[in-house]
Design a protein around this motif. Sequence first.
Motif, mmCIF file in Angstrom:
data_model
loop_
_atom_site.group_PDB
_atom_site.id
_atom_site.type_symbol
_atom_site.label_atom_id
_atom_site.label_comp_id
_atom_site.label_asym_id
_atom_site.label_seq_id
_atom_site.Cartn_x
_atom_site.Cartn_y
_atom_site.Cartn_z
ATOM 1 N N UNK A 1 -59.379 35.122 -6.157
ATOM 2 C CA UNK A 1 -58.699 34.066 -5.442
ATOM 3 C C UNK A 1 -57.968 34.656 -4.245
ATOM 4 N N UNK A 2 -58.106 33.999 -3.124
ATOM 5 C CA UNK A 2 -57.450 34.448 -1.898
ATOM 6 C C UNK A 2 -56.661 33.269 -1.330
ATOM 7 N N UNK A 3 -55.384 33.450 -1.128
ATOM 8 C CA UNK A 3 -54.527 32.399 -0.589
ATOM 9 C C UNK A 3 -53.928 32.902 0.714
ATOM 10 N N UNK A 4 -54.031 32.097 1.767
ATOM 11 C CA UNK A 4 -53.449 32.457 3.063
ATOM 12 C C UNK A 4 -52.474 31.359 3.450
ATOM 13 N N UNK A 5 -51.236 31.742 3.713
ATOM 14 C CA UNK A 5 -50.193 30.798 4.104
ATOM 15 C C UNK A 5 -49.575 31.234 5.429
ATOM 16 N N UNK A 6 -49.112 30.267 6.230
ATOM 17 C CA UNK A 6 -48.413 30.668 7.458
ATOM 18 C C UNK A 6 -47.048 31.246 7.101
ATOM 19 N N UNK A 7 -46.600 32.165 7.920
ATOM 20 C CA UNK A 7 -45.277 32.749 7.706
ATOM 21 C C UNK A 7 -44.232 31.645 7.872
ATOM 22 N N UNK A 8 -43.291 31.571 6.951
ATOM 23 C CA UNK A 8 -42.278 30.518 6.987
ATOM 24 C C UNK A 8 -41.328 30.715 8.160
ATOM 25 N N UNK A 9 -40.949 29.612 8.756
ATOM 26 C CA UNK A 9 -39.966 29.646 9.839
ATOM 27 C C UNK A 9 -38.566 29.604 9.240
ATOM 28 N N UNK A 10 -37.627 30.216 9.926
ATOM 29 C CA UNK A 10 -36.241 30.159 9.475
ATOM 30 C C UNK A 10 -35.665 28.802 9.830
ATOM 31 N N UNK A 11 -34.854 28.259 8.929
ATOM 32 C CA UNK A 11 -34.181 27.006 9.194
ATOM 33 C C UNK A 11 -32.851 27.013 8.454
ATOM 34 N N UNK A 12 -31.947 26.174 8.902
ATOM 35 C CA UNK A 12 -30.618 26.101 8.302
ATOM 36 C C UNK A 12 -30.605 25.040 7.219
ATOM 37 N N UNK A 13 -29.972 25.360 6.111
ATOM 38 C CA UNK A 13 -29.799 24.425 5.018
ATOM 39 C C UNK A 13 -28.310 24.238 4.806
ATOM 40 N N UNK A 14 -27.880 22.994 4.777
ATOM 41 C CA UNK A 14 -26.480 22.689 4.544
ATOM 42 C C UNK A 14 -26.379 21.923 3.234
ATOM 43 N N UNK A 15 -25.683 22.498 2.263
ATOM 44 C CA UNK A 15 -25.464 21.845 0.973
ATOM 45 C C UNK A 15 -23.966 21.684 0.797
ATOM 46 N N UNK A 16 -23.540 20.441 0.648
ATOM 47 C CA UNK A 16 -22.117 20.161 0.469
ATOM 48 C C UNK A 16 -21.745 20.390 -0.994
ATOM 49 N N UNK A 17 -20.518 20.853 -1.225
ATOM 50 C CA UNK A 17 -20.049 21.101 -2.593
ATOM 51 C C UNK A 17 -20.079 19.840 -3.440
ATOM 52 N N UNK A 18 -19.812 18.662 -2.835
ATOM 53 C CA UNK A 18 -19.812 17.426 -3.619
ATOM 54 C C UNK A 18 -21.235 17.002 -4.029
ATOM 55 N N UNK A 19 -22.256 17.631 -3.449
ATOM 56 C CA UNK A 19 -23.640 17.323 -3.817
ATOM 57 C C UNK A 19 -24.169 18.225 -4.927
ATOM 58 N N UNK A 20 -23.346 19.129 -5.430
ATOM 59 C CA UNK A 20 -23.791 20.081 -6.450
ATOM 60 C C UNK A 20 -23.104 19.755 -7.781
ATOM 61 N N UNK A 21 -23.913 19.564 -8.808
ATOM 62 C CA UNK A 21 -23.389 19.360 -10.159
ATOM 63 C C UNK A 21 -23.538 20.671 -10.920
ATOM 64 N N UNK A 22 -22.428 21.138 -11.499
ATOM 65 C CA UNK A 22 -22.445 22.388 -12.254
ATOM 66 C C UNK A 22 -22.284 22.065 -13.731
ATOM 67 N N UNK A 23 -23.186 22.572 -14.553
ATOM 68 C CA UNK A 23 -23.153 22.338 -15.992
ATOM 69 C C UNK A 23 -23.122 23.675 -16.711
ATOM 70 N N UNK A 24 -22.339 23.717 -17.793
ATOM 71 C CA UNK A 24 -22.299 24.900 -18.648
ATOM 72 C C UNK A 24 -22.741 24.467 -20.035
ATOM 73 N N UNK A 25 -23.699 25.185 -20.613
ATOM 74 C CA UNK A 25 -24.238 24.853 -21.925
ATOM 75 C C UNK A 25 -23.817 25.917 -22.936
ATOM 76 N N UNK A 26 -23.577 25.466 -24.170
ATOM 77 C CA UNK A 26 -23.216 26.381 -25.244
ATOM 78 C C UNK A 26 -24.328 26.397 -26.285
ATOM 79 N N UNK A 27 -24.432 27.513 -26.978
ATOM 80 C CA UNK A 27 -25.411 27.604 -28.055
ATOM 81 C C UNK A 27 -24.954 26.730 -29.215
#
Length: 176
Positions: free
Chosen positions: A128-154
């Motif tokens: 199998x041979x896969x050829x992809x274009x090199x990714x361009x750099x771009x800015x990503x902005x993620x606001x803290x209010x858009x992130x949900x943080x979860x902690x799980x216990x055994x």
Amino acid sequence: MREMAKAELEQLNTGIPEMEEEIKMLLIPVDPEDEKNAVMEIRAGSGGDEASIFAGDLFRMYSKYFESRGWKVEVNNASEGTAGGFKEIVLSITGNGVYGIMKYESGVHRVQRVPQTETRTNSYFSCLCVVLPEASEFDVVIKNEDVRKDTYCSSGLATIGKYNLFGNTSTHMPTA
């Protein structure tokens, strides 16, 4: 003068199909990705050790082609096969219009030949041979209010009688 015009008309009429094809090719929109560098992955498919050997053969073939075009190749990751060749190899190819030329090489390559590792004939090996274009750099902005943080216990007790933390996850939940 009339004979010269007839001769010129015949000569021009014979070139019309070639010119029409050239115009059709010029009317096709240019893919903006074509001028980018490329990332190529060659992975041994079915065929065991023989497929790994074939993947190595493909790598050497492509390396010589890249060299003949004046492109630079950098091996990002490689996993060698047990009988030679590669289980997988990932390359970065830099040069003028690399992706535009190499994008047609994506897909399954198959060979039928006498195996190097056995004496049977007419075996099939794929790669199998896969050829992809090199990714361009771009800015990503993620606001803290858009992130949900979860902690799980055994669910069971640990050896010292307290619950152990199992893991933390962060999930992006966009509000807009």
